[in-house]
Design a protein around this motif. Sequence first.
Motif, short mmCIF file in Angstrom:
data_model
loop_
_atom_site.label_atom_id
_atom_site.label_comp_id
_atom_site.label_asym_id
_atom_site.label_seq_id
_atom_site.Cartn_x
_atom_site.Cartn_y
_atom_site.Cartn_z
N TYR A 71 -10.51 -19.76 73.61
CA TYR A 71 -11.12 -20.77 74.46
C TYR A 71 -11.88 -21.77 73.61
N MET A 72 -11.69 -23.04 73.90
CA MET A 72 -12.47 -24.11 73.27
C MET A 72 -13.05 -24.99 74.38
N ALA A 95 -14.54 -17.54 71.85
CA ALA A 95 -15.08 -18.67 72.61
C ALA A 95 -15.76 -19.63 71.65
N THR A 96 -15.40 -20.90 71.71
CA THR A 96 -15.90 -21.88 70.75
C THR A 96 -16.27 -23.19 71.43
N ALA A 97 -17.12 -23.97 70.74
CA ALA A 97 -17.48 -25.32 71.18
C ALA A 97 -17.10 -26.30 70.08
N VAL A 98 -16.50 -27.42 70.49
CA VAL A 98 -15.98 -28.43 69.57
C VAL A 98 -16.95 -29.61 69.51
N ALA A 99 -17.19 -30.15 68.33
CA ALA A 99 -18.03 -31.35 68.19
C ALA A 99 -17.45 -32.47 69.04
N ASN A 100 -18.32 -33.28 69.60
CA ASN A 100 -17.86 -34.30 70.55
C ASN A 100 -16.83 -35.29 69.97
N PRO A 101 -17.00 -35.79 68.75
CA PRO A 101 -15.95 -36.68 68.22
C PRO A 101 -14.60 -35.98 68.09
N ASP A 102 -14.61 -34.70 67.77
CA ASP A 102 -13.36 -33.95 67.66
C ASP A 102 -12.76 -33.68 69.03
N ALA A 103 -13.64 -33.46 70.02
CA ALA A 103 -13.16 -33.32 71.40
C ALA A 103 -12.49 -34.62 71.85
N ASP A 104 -13.07 -35.75 71.46
CA ASP A 104 -12.45 -37.05 71.77
C ASP A 104 -11.09 -37.18 71.11
N LEU A 106 -10.94 -29.50 62.40
CA LEU A 106 -11.71 -29.52 63.64
C LEU A 106 -13.10 -28.96 63.36
N HIS A 107 -14.11 -29.69 63.77
CA HIS A 107 -15.47 -29.19 63.63
C HIS A 107 -15.85 -28.46 64.92
N LEU A 108 -16.00 -27.15 64.80
CA LEU A 108 -16.38 -26.34 65.96
C LEU A 108 -17.28 -25.21 65.52
N THR A 109 -17.81 -24.48 66.50
CA THR A 109 -18.67 -23.33 66.21
C THR A 109 -18.42 -22.26 67.26
N ALA A 110 -18.60 -21.01 66.86
CA ALA A 110 -18.47 -19.92 67.82
C ALA A 110 -19.64 -19.96 68.79
N LEU A 111 -19.37 -19.71 70.05
CA LEU A 111 -20.43 -19.56 71.03
C LEU A 111 -21.06 -18.19 70.87
N GLY A 112 -22.33 -18.10 71.21
CA GLY A 112 -23.04 -16.83 71.11
C GLY A 112 -22.34 -15.74 71.89
N ASN A 113 -22.19 -14.57 71.27
CA ASN A 113 -21.57 -13.40 71.88
C ASN A 113 -20.05 -13.42 71.77
N SER A 114 -19.48 -14.46 71.14
CA SER A 114 -18.02 -14.55 71.01
C SER A 114 -17.48 -13.40 70.17
N VAL A 115 -16.29 -12.94 70.55
CA VAL A 115 -15.57 -11.98 69.73
C VAL A 115 -14.81 -12.73 68.64
N GLN A 160 -1.15 -28.18 68.68
CA GLN A 160 -1.35 -26.81 68.25
C GLN A 160 -2.58 -26.76 67.36
N VAL A 161 -3.37 -25.69 67.52
CA VAL A 161 -4.60 -25.52 66.76
C VAL A 161 -4.61 -24.14 66.12
N LYS A 162 -5.16 -24.07 64.92
CA LYS A 162 -5.38 -22.79 64.26
C LYS A 162 -6.88 -22.50 64.24
N LEU A 163 -7.25 -21.31 64.68
CA LEU A 163 -8.65 -20.88 64.76
C LEU A 163 -8.88 -19.64 63.91
N ASN A 164 -10.03 -19.60 63.25
CA ASN A 164 -10.44 -18.37 62.58
C ASN A 164 -11.94 -18.19 62.81
N ILE A 165 -12.27 -17.26 63.69
CA ILE A 165 -13.66 -16.98 64.05
C ILE A 165 -13.97 -15.53 63.70
#
Length: 462
Positions: A190-191, A219-228, A111-120, A241-246
Amino acid sequence: MKKLFRTLCLVSCISSTVHAQEFSPEQIQQVAQVREAALNSDLSWQILESLTTEIGPRLPGTKNDKKAVEWAQSQFKALAFDKVWIEPATFPHWRRYHESASIITPSEQPLHLTALGNSVSTPKSGIQAEVVFFETLDELIASPEGSLKGKIAFINYRMNRHIDGNGYGPAVKARNSGAVEAAKKGAIAYMMRSVSTSHHRFAHTGGSHYKTGVTKIPATAVANPDADQLARLFKNGHKVQVKLNIQTEDLGEGTSYNVIGQFNGTTHPEQYVLIGGHLDSWDLGTGALDDGAGVALTMAAAKHISDVKRPKRSVRVVLFAAEELGLWGAKAYFKRHEKTLDNIVAAAESDFGADVVYGFESNVAASALPVVREIAKQLAPLNVKYIRKNAARGGPDLIPLKNTTSAPIFALHQDGTDYFDYHHTADDTLDKVDPKKLQQNTAAYAVLAMMAADAKTKISGK
């Protein structure tokens, strides 16, 4: 009929008199000279190329942010501004270190995503949980209490594309408060679909916020193709199920600086036109569109004016600090100058990329509209249309100004049709800027600033 003719003649004569009072033929000729100089100069491009190449990303509080402050002071001095100075601004210092994610079930895929600013952060080993799908923030808010316990919330709201970027406001609500609302329901992360109009596989970051008394979750944002991709899995009835490491860090209070350059006016130097942009950027790209272009074109516009003449009032370029983390430089600037804000005769910020300026709008007292109309006439050769609503909101760094005073605000509306394809991504780089369009922007800001500074009548707000 004769009476009507006399009335029309009278209106025409009054209009001509206003023109003569505010701007002499010599002044109008000087405006044309500045406009043409800006249209045929690569100065704004040179400044932008320097900032994005020699400095690069400028997240507030980083080494590059400090270098950018030094760079800006050096540029102002090299352009022979009369006064160059800095003013401090504090902000919540946040840093991004690592981000990764993958779908685990029904099949493993990245999954292509990024942490949102201020995310823990997540735990260092990451988290793995079932994802619950929502179309909107309102749907998440309406979900039952405790329904997200131990799960990851995902909002798939799609931003619409428009020339004025009007889809941003509705979409950004999920970025601002989605993590808070998800945590209230028991979510552990949160995604959200990126606040974006892009089809490219870049995730779009941006500021997010927490609320006292509510558990802070990643808190994260997912690239649009991955959101699709996620949306299709849900549509087909799969349990995802998703695995996250931020990995991020809250470094407490940081300090950066607004960098200011001014060409002094000849008659009323204490009064000034304020133009500018914000010097900081997100850390993913090089901040060419957001907001290197605004920085470069306003610096260049002021220089082009000074090369022809010094107007009656000063032209001040403010490069605001820490805009991306919450307008902190703007808040500090207008707080610091709150007792003299009535000296501002016009304020305009460039913070919407570098596509062509298509519209000009004011937010001023009715008494200033004759001056505004004369400015509009000199913007017309740039194919800039006059928008007569007189309700301009200006750029984001002008929000604290609008909230504290009735200062005269101006907007040079840029074509934002494609802006949110690149906004807050790794794809915000210099190659996305068209040098010719940058010149047109520079010329528009030069015309506005010069005429507002040189008008006989001081422009005032509503």
